[in-house]
Design a protein around this motif. Structure first.
Motif, PDB file in Angstrom:
ATOM      1  N   THR A  32       0.843  -1.201   0.000  1.00  0.00           N
ATOM      2  CA  THR A  32       0.000   0.000   0.000  1.00  0.00           C
ATOM      3  C   THR A  32       0.876   1.248   0.000  1.00  0.00           C
ATOM      4  OG1 THR A  32      -1.699  -1.181   1.250  1.00  0.00           O
ATOM      5  CG2 THR A  32      -1.841   1.209   1.232  1.00  0.00           C
ATOM      6  N   VAL A  33       0.596   2.146  -0.934  1.00  0.00           N
ATOM      7  CA  VAL A  33       1.318   3.428  -1.003  1.00  0.00           C
ATOM      8  C   VAL A  33       0.381   4.508  -0.456  1.00  0.00           C
ATOM      9  CG1 VAL A  33       2.498   5.068  -2.534  1.00  0.00           C
ATOM     10  CG2 VAL A  33       2.564   2.604  -3.045  1.00  0.00           C
ATOM     11  N   GLU A  34       0.681   5.014   0.735  1.00  0.00           N
ATOM     12  CA  GLU A  34      -0.179   6.007   1.390  1.00  0.00           C
ATOM     13  C   GLU A  34       0.052   7.383   0.777  1.00  0.00           C
ATOM     14  OE1 GLU A  34      -0.239   4.008   5.879  1.00  0.00           O
ATOM     15  OE2 GLU A  34       1.158   5.644   5.451  1.00  0.00           O
ATOM     16  N   CYS A  35      -1.041   8.087   0.466  1.00  0.00           N
ATOM     17  CA  CYS A  35      -0.952   9.432  -0.123  1.00  0.00           C
ATOM     18  C   CYS A  35      -1.899  10.380   0.625  1.00  0.00           C
ATOM     19  CB  CYS A  35      -1.352   9.399  -1.600  1.00  0.00           C
ATOM     20  SG  CYS A  35      -0.295   8.344  -2.621  1.00  0.00           S
ATOM     21  N   ASN A  36      -1.508  11.656   0.683  1.00  0.00           N
ATOM     22  CA  ASN A  36      -2.315  12.642   1.427  1.00  0.00           C
ATOM     23  C   ASN A  36      -3.527  13.126   0.652  1.00  0.00           C
ATOM     24  OD1 ASN A  36      -0.653  12.619   3.675  1.00  0.00           O
ATOM     25  ND2 ASN A  36       0.724  14.149   2.804  1.00  0.00           N
ATOM     26  N   SER A  37      -3.501  12.985  -0.670  1.00  0.00           N
ATOM     27  CA  SER A  37      -4.607  13.508  -1.484  1.00  0.00           C
ATOM     28  C   SER A  37      -4.822  12.595  -2.687  1.00  0.00           C
ATOM     29  CB  SER A  37      -4.291  14.928  -1.976  1.00  0.00           C
ATOM     30  OG  SER A  37      -3.183  14.878  -2.875  1.00  0.00           O
ATOM     31  N   PHE A  38      -5.973  12.756  -3.349  1.00  0.00           N
ATOM     32  CA  PHE A  38      -6.239  11.985  -4.572  1.00  0.00           C
ATOM     33  C   PHE A  38      -5.247  12.369  -5.669  1.00  0.00           C
ATOM     34  CE2 PHE A  38     -10.558  11.695  -2.608  1.00  0.00           C
ATOM     35  CZ  PHE A  38     -10.582  10.314  -2.480  1.00  0.00           C
ATOM     36  N   LYS A  39      -4.889  13.660  -5.730  1.00  0.00           N
ATOM     37  CA  LYS A  39      -3.916  14.110  -6.734  1.00  0.00           C
ATOM     38  C   LYS A  39      -2.585  13.392  -6.533  1.00  0.00           C
ATOM     39  CE  LYS A  39      -2.375  18.428  -8.877  1.00  0.00           C
ATOM     40  NZ  LYS A  39      -1.053  18.067  -9.346  1.00  0.00           N
ATOM     41  N   GLN A  40      -2.188  13.245  -5.273  1.00  0.00           N
ATOM     42  CA  GLN A  40      -0.921  12.554  -4.986  1.00  0.00           C
ATOM     43  C   GLN A  40      -0.929  11.102  -5.446  1.00  0.00           C
ATOM     44  OE1 GLN A  40       0.781  12.578  -1.069  1.00  0.00           O
ATOM     45  NE2 GLN A  40       0.991  14.798  -1.016  1.00  0.00           N
ATOM     46  N   THR A  41      -2.102  10.453  -5.401  1.00  0.00           N
ATOM     47  CA  THR A  41      -2.154   9.049  -5.856  1.00  0.00           C
ATOM     48  C   THR A  41      -1.824   8.965  -7.342  1.00  0.00           C
ATOM     49  OG1 THR A  41      -4.544   9.045  -6.356  1.00  0.00           O
ATOM     50  CG2 THR A  41      -3.900   8.403  -4.126  1.00  0.00           C
ATOM     51  N   PHE A  42      -2.354   9.922  -8.120  1.00  0.00           N
ATOM     52  CA  PHE A  42      -2.061   9.925  -9.563  1.00  0.00           C
ATOM     53  C   PHE A  42      -0.610  10.323  -9.833  1.00  0.00           C
ATOM     54  CE2 PHE A  42      -6.748  10.187 -10.126  1.00  0.00           C
ATOM     55  CZ  PHE A  42      -6.882   9.113 -10.989  1.00  0.00           C
ATOM     56  N   GLU A  43      -0.071  11.219  -9.000  1.00  0.00           N
ATOM     57  CA  GLU A  43       1.341  11.586  -9.142  1.00  0.00           C
ATOM     58  C   GLU A  43       2.224  10.360  -8.878  1.00  0.00           C
ATOM     59  OE1 GLU A  43       3.149  14.431  -9.996  1.00  0.00           O
ATOM     60  OE2 GLU A  43       1.226  15.147 -10.768  1.00  0.00           O
ATOM     61  N   ALA A  44       1.841   9.554  -7.873  1.00  0.00           N
ATOM     62  CA  ALA A  44       2.602   8.334  -7.565  1.00  0.00           C
ATOM     63  C   ALA A  44       2.582   7.373  -8.757  1.00  0.00           C
ATOM     64  CB  ALA A  44       2.032   7.656  -6.323  1.00  0.00           C
ATOM     65  N   LEU A  45       1.422   7.277  -9.410  1.00  0.00           N
ATOM     66  CA  LEU A  45       1.297   6.423 -10.599  1.00  0.00           C
ATOM     67  C   LEU A  45       2.145   6.980 -11.741  1.00  0.00           C
ATOM     68  CD1 LEU A  45      -0.194   3.865 -11.581  1.00  0.00           C
ATOM     69  CD2 LEU A  45      -2.058   5.337 -12.352  1.00  0.00           C
ATOM     70  N   LYS A  46       2.048   8.294 -11.934  1.00  0.00           N
ATOM     71  CA  LYS A  46       2.794   8.971 -13.017  1.00  0.00           C
ATOM     72  C   LYS A  46       4.311   8.803 -12.832  1.00  0.00           C
ATOM     73  CE  LYS A  46       3.451  13.715 -14.579  1.00  0.00           C
ATOM     74  NZ  LYS A  46       3.041  15.101 -14.298  1.00  0.00           N
ATOM     75  N   ASN A  47       4.764   8.891 -11.579  1.00  0.00           N
ATOM     76  CA  ASN A  47       6.204   8.814 -11.288  1.00  0.00           C
ATOM     77  C   ASN A  47       6.692   7.372 -11.076  1.00  0.00           C
ATOM     78  OD1 ASN A  47       6.352  11.620 -11.405  1.00  0.00           O
ATOM     79  ND2 ASN A  47       5.826  11.827  -9.241  1.00  0.00           N
ATOM     80  N   LYS A  48       5.822   6.417 -11.404  1.00  0.00           N
ATOM     81  CA  LYS A  48       6.146   4.978 -11.292  1.00  0.00           C
ATOM     82  C   LYS A  48       6.484   4.566  -9.851  1.00  0.00           C
ATOM     83  CE  LYS A  48       5.613   4.184 -15.716  1.00  0.00           C
ATOM     84  NZ  LYS A  48       6.477   3.688 -16.775  1.00  0.00           N
ATOM     85  N   GLN A  49       5.918   5.309  -8.876  1.00  0.00           N
ATOM     86  CA  GLN A  49       6.057   4.896  -7.471  1.00  0.00           C
ATOM     87  C   GLN A  49       4.922   3.943  -7.083  1.00  0.00           C
ATOM     88  OE1 GLN A  49       5.809   8.903  -6.256  1.00  0.00           O
ATOM     89  NE2 GLN A  49       8.003   9.167  -5.927  1.00  0.00           N
ATOM     90  N   ALA A  50       3.963   3.780  -7.982  1.00  0.00           N
ATOM     91  CA  ALA A  50       2.837   2.867  -7.766  1.00  0.00           C
ATOM     92  C   ALA A  50       2.480   2.227  -9.097  1.00  0.00           C
ATOM     93  CB  ALA A  50       1.633   3.615  -7.191  1.00  0.00           C
ATOM     94  N   ASP A  51       1.886   1.030  -9.019  1.00  0.00           N
ATOM     95  CA  ASP A  51       1.440   0.318 -10.232  1.00  0.00           C
ATOM     96  C   ASP A  51      -0.041   0.550 -10.494  1.00  0.00           C
ATOM     97  OD1 ASP A  51       4.022  -1.045 -10.462  1.00  0.00           O
ATOM     98  OD2 ASP A  51       3.362  -2.140  -8.674  1.00  0.00           O
ATOM     99  N   TYR A  52      -0.785   0.857  -9.419  1.00  0.00           N
ATOM    100  CA  TYR A  52      -2.233   1.057  -9.527  1.00  0.00           C
ATOM    101  C   TYR A  52      -2.667   2.183  -8.586  1.00  0.00           C
ATOM    102  CZ  TYR A  52      -2.308  -3.574 -11.715  1.00  0.00           C
ATOM    103  OH  TYR A  52      -2.081  -4.634 -12.546  1.00  0.00           O
ATOM    104  N   VAL A  53      -3.815   2.756  -8.893  1.00  0.00           N
ATOM    105  CA  VAL A  53      -4.492   3.696  -7.986  1.00  0.00           C
ATOM    106  C   VAL A  53      -5.890   3.149  -7.721  1.00  0.00           C
ATOM    107  CG1 VAL A  53      -5.634   5.968  -7.879  1.00  0.00           C
ATOM    108  CG2 VAL A  53      -3.263   5.816  -8.616  1.00  0.00           C
ATOM    109  N   VAL A  54      -6.303   3.197  -6.464  1.00  0.00           N
ATOM    110  CA  VAL A  54      -7.693   2.909  -6.103  1.00  0.00           C
ATOM    111  C   VAL A  54      -8.305   4.222  -5.645  1.00  0.00           C
ATOM    112  CG1 VAL A  54      -9.206   1.688  -4.492  1.00  0.00           C
ATOM    113  CG2 VAL A  54      -7.234   0.520  -5.453  1.00  0.00           C
ATOM    114  N   MET A  55      -9.390   4.652  -6.308  1.00  0.00           N
ATOM    115  CA  MET A  55      -9.972   5.965  -6.008  1.00  0.00           C
ATOM    116  C   MET A  55     -11.494   5.903  -5.918  1.00  0.00           C
ATOM    117  SD  MET A  55      -9.586   9.547  -8.112  1.00  0.00           S
ATOM    118  CE  MET A  55     -10.771   9.156  -9.401  1.00  0.00           C
TER     119      MET A  55
END
Length: 278
Positions: A32-55
């Motif tokens: 699980t990649v913890e993020c402070n905001s929904f925007k951060q979840t997509f940034e994590a995906l964009k920067n290849k720090q995550a493989d998926y986003v659940v929103m």
């Protein structure tokens, strides 16, 4: 690479409803990649720090989460799945605490609203709003708060070793949140799909939206949701977000070909397997 755990970005912390939704979709063997905001979840995906986003995208009581529609359009990652999660809320305390010792109840504002009937029964409780249900449970554990209860899910009770003093205190027992699953374009494999999310604009002519809806009806494609949002900076122009479901792929293909004649900026946001509410 194949054996690595999928890294899943969520808004919030471990044991939040977003992590519960991720477990329901992927199973519990995830990172699980913890993020402070929904925007951060997509940034994590964009920067290849995550493989998926659940929103989260909509709730059966609170309705659509409109800012998240803008986010999914601006990042343009494909939707590859969905999951419906029943929202079950519990009254959590440190072990050994008695009800009469509790002065405060803390949770996310929406969770508090969803338990208003229970809270109203105990006017002595002071309600304190916070940013995350799971974070409230974590705080009780870390700060050893013996005068405070959190409203959160059973995952939070387990992770932060709290007692469930009162179970299922939500006012509406048929409360579901729908979550969308996003990934990188190269991860989005061709799968057997029976549902799609579309976005488009229609011309300002009379009946142009009706034409689109008629095409779906003629092809026996079911529209399960329609949501309109103004196009930024354009007066009287709207994006329509539409979820459709079908039984036969050829019905869907034919409907899409015909719809293209009556729409502008047409975009398939994702094709995926329909998930059924429990």
């Amino acid at each position: 690479m194949e054996n690595k755990k999928p890294r899943v970005a969520i808004q919030g912390i471990r044991a939040s409803f977003h992590e519960e939704a991720a477990f329901k979709y992927f199973g519990t063997d995830i990172e699980t990649v913890e993020c402070n905001s929904f925007k951060q979840t997509f940034e994590a995906l964009k920067n290849k720090q995550a493989d998926y986003v659940v929103m989260a995208i909509e709730n059966s009581i609170a309705g659509s989460i409109l800012p998240n529609y803008s986010l999914l359009m601006s990042y343009n990652f494909p939707i590859v799945g969905e999951v419906y999660l029943p929202i079950q809320l519990h009254f959590l305390t440190l072990p050994g605490v008695k009800f009469e010792d509790i002065k405060y109840v803390i949770s996310h504002p929406i969770a508090l609203r969803q338990c208003v009937d229970f809270i109203d029964e105990y006017p002595q409780l002071k309600v304190v709003e916070s940013n995350d249900t799971a974070a409230c449970a974590k705080r009780i554990r870390e700060e050893q708060l013996t005068d405070t209860a959190a409203i959160a899910n059973s995952l939070a009770a387990k992770l932060y070793e709290l007692d469930v003093m009162e179970r299922r205190i939500e006012s509406n027992k048929k409360n579901f949140t729908r979550f969308l699953i996003f990934t990188h374009h190269e991860n989005a494999k061709n799968q057997q799909s029976n549902k799609a999310s579309l976005c488009f604009q229609v011309t300002n002519e009379v009946g142009s939206l009706a034409k689109v809806l008629n095409i779906l009806a003629e092809q026996e494609v079911n529209m399960s949701k329609i949501q309109s949002m103004p196009v930024l900076g354009k007066r009287n122009e709207y994006n329509f977000y539409v979820d459709i479901e079908w039984n036969k792929a050829e019905q869907y293909d034919k409907a899409i070909r015909q719809i293209l004649n009556y729409t502008q900026n047409f975009n398939i946001l994702g094709e995926y397997q329909r998930n059924i509410e429990d």
